[in-house]
Scaffold this active site. Structure first.
Site, PDB file in Angstrom:
ATOM      1  N   LYS A   1       0.832  -1.197   0.000  1.00 28.88           N
ATOM      2  CA  LYS A   1       0.000   0.000   0.000  1.00 28.88           C
ATOM      3  C   LYS A   1       0.873   1.256   0.000  1.00 28.88           C
ATOM      4  O   LYS A   1       2.039   1.215   0.421  1.00 28.88           O
ATOM      5  CB  LYS A   1      -0.889   0.028   1.254  1.00 28.88           C
ATOM      6  CG  LYS A   1      -1.976  -1.025   1.303  1.00 28.88           C
ATOM      7  CD  LYS A   1      -2.750  -0.926   2.613  1.00 28.88           C
ATOM      8  CE  LYS A   1      -3.840  -1.977   2.704  1.00 28.88           C
ATOM      9  NZ  LYS A   1      -4.947  -1.717   1.773  1.00 28.88           N
TER      10      LYS A   1
ATOM     11  N   ARG B   1     -10.707 -11.147   1.298  1.00 34.00           N
ATOM     12  CA  ARG B   1     -11.603 -12.151   0.708  1.00 34.00           C
ATOM     13  C   ARG B   1     -10.984 -13.549   0.752  1.00 34.00           C
ATOM     14  O   ARG B   1     -11.713 -14.537   0.761  1.00 34.00           O
ATOM     15  CB  ARG B   1     -11.970 -11.734  -0.714  1.00 34.00           C
ATOM     16  CG  ARG B   1     -10.836 -11.722  -1.696  1.00 34.00           C
ATOM     17  CD  ARG B   1     -11.123 -10.832  -2.900  1.00 34.00           C
ATOM     18  NE  ARG B   1     -11.127  -9.425  -2.542  1.00 34.00           N
ATOM     19  CZ  ARG B   1     -11.450  -8.449  -3.386  1.00 34.00           C
ATOM     20  NH1 ARG B   1     -11.815  -8.736  -4.630  1.00 34.00           N
ATOM     21  NH2 ARG B   1     -11.429  -7.187  -3.000  1.00 34.00           N
TER      22      ARG B   1
END
Length: 491
Positions: A275, A349
């Site tokens: 990130k 996920r």
């Protein structure tokens, strides 16, 4: 804070009486009674223009002749019949600010007399308590100089109906759950790692006779084939732990449980798909799904709801390392589907897909997963509504009803078969991202492949779980929504 509901006389001695006044000289019964006790003093203030009823405007009067209360706090409630939930919150916060400034210890509130659009007395009292507790919250564990706390000890609502007692009970439990969720989420990631999350679950279970705990470690995950979950954890020295809290309290002990699953990424650097540095500190909040499930389990245990509920905290950490999983890796999930990793920052996920497969063993009535899953959801809905995806209309509608009841807002996103096209991979059954468009929906579509055996809904709380800027910190959402949903299952 001790909250009570009982009928009180306006002549009763107390630190402070709180009274509402509408605009356009619309007075409540208690306003008129106090005006008589003070020989028309309040009406004189209205005539002079000092009392207008303007929304959230306060005036504090001291030592009024004819009144035993030390102070009278009058707050404006706007136009009669038009008061909204948001405006009511502003009123409560304005009252609380004045009470704190004056070091008031005990209050009798006559705000039970004011009318809110489409809301009843139960809601009036419950929302007031939740607003007070939320506003009073402080997280100063690591500050050498602690914040000043309110000295307010007693808050009495002027009513004695059963509805009021239930409102206090519900509000106390939900506020306790929200505080617990905020406390865990606000902890720094060097302390709040997956093991810490499991330890908090252990403490909760030990302090409730209706709760029990099972912790699944990495060795057991490997035996179960939870390879996607484990792949995310490989880059971190902090081992993954999945904490399973079980609340067996239904009259029928064999009743199918409601299962809540919370994403618990105690820190998410993105892995190899790192990130940007800006605001990366906020990625300690990537476990707010697990924190909200923790808070909800605490709330329902306090309420002693006659339900069977299982809360799963999927603890993990996603960091770059020589052992970290990579873009291009293909993972075999617990249910046998293979997933091509296109972005290691779409890790939530992968943790959830194995967890959602794991909970099949409970033969659940329904499953709700809660996750700070996608930035795309924040782009779509902002920071006011959580995103809702579901394969079951009745379940989705029940969650939306709970959202409306609590003002813990949610908005349903579509989930049609076309979105599965974006998840196709030339090398595996699925890709872990679906491209640029509809990211919040394709994340939900990905998860739906692992929920075929039960009713399922997904709440994306990436925009609602924490605030930024001057008010930075966890919100505790959606503890209120989830707890209300569970309360409604009892009705």
């Amino acid at each position: 804070m001790k909250y009570q509901a009982k009928n009180t006389a306006l002549s009763q001695a107390t630190d402070c009486i709180v009274l509402g006044i509408y605009e356009n000289n619309k007075f409540s019964k208690s306003f008129n009674e106090i005006d008589q006790l003070t020989q028309g003093y309040l009406n004189d203030l209205v005539k002079s223009g000092e009392l207008t009823g303007k929304l959230a405007q306060t005036i504090l009067l001291r030592d009024l002749q004819g009144l035993s209360a030390k102070r009278l706090l009058i707050v404006g409630c706007g136009k009669k019949g038009e008061l909204t939930e948001r405006q009511y919150k502003q009123i409560i916060q304005a009252v609380l600010k004045t009470l704190k400034e004056t070091n008031t210890r005990e209050v009798i509130s006559y705000l039970t007399e004011i009318e809110l659009k489409d809301r009843d007395l139960y809601w009036n009292i419950r929302f007031a308590i939740e607003t007070i507790e939320h506003t009073n919250y402080q997280f100063d564990h690591f500050k050498s100089q602690k914040a000043e706390t309110s000295v307010l000890e007693s808050f009495v609502f002027n009513t004695d109906c059963n509805q009021a007692q239930q409102a206090i009970s519900h509000a106390n439990a939900i506020s306790s759950g929200i505080k617990a969720a905020r406390d865990i989420a606000n902890m720094p990631p060097n302390i709040c790692n997956p093991a810490y999350l499991a330890e908090q679950a252990k403490n909760l279970a030990e302090n409730s006779t209706a709760l029990s705990l099972k912790v699944v470690d990495e060795e057991e995950m490997a035996k179960l084939g939870m390879n996607a979950y484990l792949a995310v954890s490989k880059g971190s020295e902090n081992r993954a732990y999945m904490s399973v809290l079980t609340f067996n309290n239904a009259l029928d002990k064999n009743a199918k449980p409601i299962v809540l699953v919370g994403k618990g990424l105690t820190f998410d650097a993105g892995g190899i798909s790192l990130k940007p540095a800006a605001d990366m500190d906020e990625m300690k909040y990537d476990m707010c799904g697990a924190a909200s499930v923790f808070g909800t389990m605490k709330a329902i245990a306090q309420l002693n709801l006659p339900l069977n509920v299982i809360g799963v905290l999927a603890g993990c950490e996603n960091l770059p390392d020589g052992n970290a999983y990579r873009p291009g890796d293909i993972l075999t999930t617990m249910n046998g589907l293979t997933v091509e990793v296109l972005n290691t920052d779409a890790e939530g996920r992968l943790v959830l897909c194995d967890t959602l497969t794991y909970v099949e063993r409970f033969e659940p009535e329904l499953v709700i997963d809660v996750a700070t899953l996608t930035g795309a959801c924040v782009v779509a809905l902002g920071q006011h509504n959580s995103g809702l995806v579901s394969t079951d209309n009745n379940l989705a509608n029940a969650l939306l009803q709970a959202a409306t009841e609590t003002t813990d807002k949610a908005w349903r996103l579509p989930l049609s078969e076309e979105y599965q096209e974006q998840l196709k991979s030339p090398f595996a059954d699925l890709a872990n991202i679906g491209g640029r468009w509809g990211g919040a929906i394709t994340a939900g579509a990905f998860l739906s492949n692992f929920t075929k055996k039960y009713r399922w809904a997904h709440l994306d709380i990436a925009g609602t779980a924490w605030l930024q800027g001057a008010n930075k910190g966890a919100t505790g959402r959606p503890v209120s929504l989830l707890t209300q949903f569970l309360i409604n299952q009892v009705k």
